[in-house]
Design an enzyme around this catalytic site. Sequence first.
Site, short mmCIF file in Angstrom:
data_model
loop_
_atom_site.label_atom_id
_atom_site.label_comp_id
_atom_site.label_asym_id
_atom_site.label_seq_id
_atom_site.Cartn_x
_atom_site.Cartn_y
_atom_site.Cartn_z
N GLY A 46 40.33 39.84 29.41
CA GLY A 46 41.29 40.42 30.34
C GLY A 46 42.20 39.34 30.89
O GLY A 46 41.82 38.16 30.95
N GLN A 51 48.09 35.30 36.57
CA GLN A 51 47.44 34.18 35.89
C GLN A 51 48.40 33.43 34.96
O GLN A 51 48.09 32.32 34.52
CB GLN A 51 46.24 34.66 35.07
CG GLN A 51 45.11 35.21 35.93
CD GLN A 51 43.92 35.58 35.10
OE1 GLN A 51 43.82 36.70 34.62
NE2 GLN A 51 43.01 34.64 34.88
N CYS A 97 36.24 33.29 34.90
CA CYS A 97 37.67 33.62 34.97
C CYS A 97 38.45 32.49 34.29
O CYS A 97 38.16 31.31 34.51
CB CYS A 97 38.08 33.74 36.42
SG CYS A 97 39.83 34.08 36.64
N LEU A 98 39.45 32.86 33.50
CA LEU A 98 40.27 31.85 32.80
C LEU A 98 41.00 30.96 33.80
O LEU A 98 41.37 29.83 33.45
CB LEU A 98 41.27 32.54 31.87
CG LEU A 98 40.68 33.35 30.72
CD1 LEU A 98 41.77 34.11 29.99
CD2 LEU A 98 39.91 32.45 29.76
N HIS A 139 37.80 43.09 38.20
CA HIS A 139 38.10 41.65 38.26
C HIS A 139 39.61 41.42 38.11
O HIS A 139 40.22 40.70 38.91
CB HIS A 139 37.33 40.92 37.16
CG HIS A 139 37.64 39.47 37.02
ND1 HIS A 139 36.72 38.47 37.27
CD2 HIS A 139 38.79 38.83 36.65
CE1 HIS A 139 37.31 37.29 37.08
NE2 HIS A 139 38.55 37.47 36.70
N GLU A 140 40.21 42.06 37.10
CA GLU A 140 41.64 41.84 36.82
C GLU A 140 42.51 42.44 37.93
O GLU A 140 43.52 41.85 38.31
CB GLU A 140 42.03 42.43 35.46
CG GLU A 140 41.30 41.82 34.26
CD GLU A 140 41.35 40.32 34.18
OE1 GLU A 140 42.31 39.71 34.69
OE2 GLU A 140 40.40 39.71 33.64
N HIS A 143 43.03 40.24 40.89
CA HIS A 143 44.06 39.20 40.72
C HIS A 143 45.41 39.66 41.28
O HIS A 143 46.21 38.84 41.74
CB HIS A 143 44.25 38.86 39.24
CG HIS A 143 43.26 37.86 38.69
ND1 HIS A 143 43.16 36.58 39.17
CD2 HIS A 143 42.34 37.97 37.71
CE1 HIS A 143 42.22 35.93 38.48
NE2 HIS A 143 41.70 36.76 37.60
NI NI Z 1 40.15 36.24 36.27
#
Ligand code: NI
Length: 169
Positions: A46, A51, A97-98, A139-140, A143
């Site tokens: 995701g 991000q 998380c990236l 989660h996404e 953001h």
């Molecule tokens: Ni994330």
Amino acid sequence: MAVLDIVTFPEPSLRLKAKPVTKFDKEFQDLVNDMFETMRAAPGVGLAAPQIGQSIRLVVVEYSEDEDENAKPKTYVLVNPEIVKHSEETVTDIEGCLSVPGLVGEVERYEAVTVKALNRFGKPSKIKAEGWLARIFQHEMDHLDGVLYIDRAENVYQPSPEEMATLRD
Ligand code: NI
């Protein structure tokens, strides 16, 4: 298509409340495609627009609910998404998380959510998700409000390489 740079904590743009998407033009379609490419290159399941430094309410997800590794994953584009229904039941599991590289944490999430969103062309849709997909959506979507999983996690830690290999991304 292009792989974009992923911004990482503590980059201030990750903390902004993102703005709704209002244009579904060629530029936006290119951005959606670039986000899929960026997510696959990372690799991740995701990615939210903040991000990649774009403060707009856009999320892409690619995930296979099938345990079979050869199963074709499903793709989702969530534009201006909202959780309209959720289970009472919550589940605690390990997330990464990236934008927070090298760390993971235990996060409590709703087991199931119903998300109302526009698709990439601005058409309204409703998606029911449970289990890991519901977790990815939550989660996404966090953001988009400047929230990172480390804000919600019970504990955040650096996993050993062995543990990292067993974790789902
Ligand atoms: Ni994330």
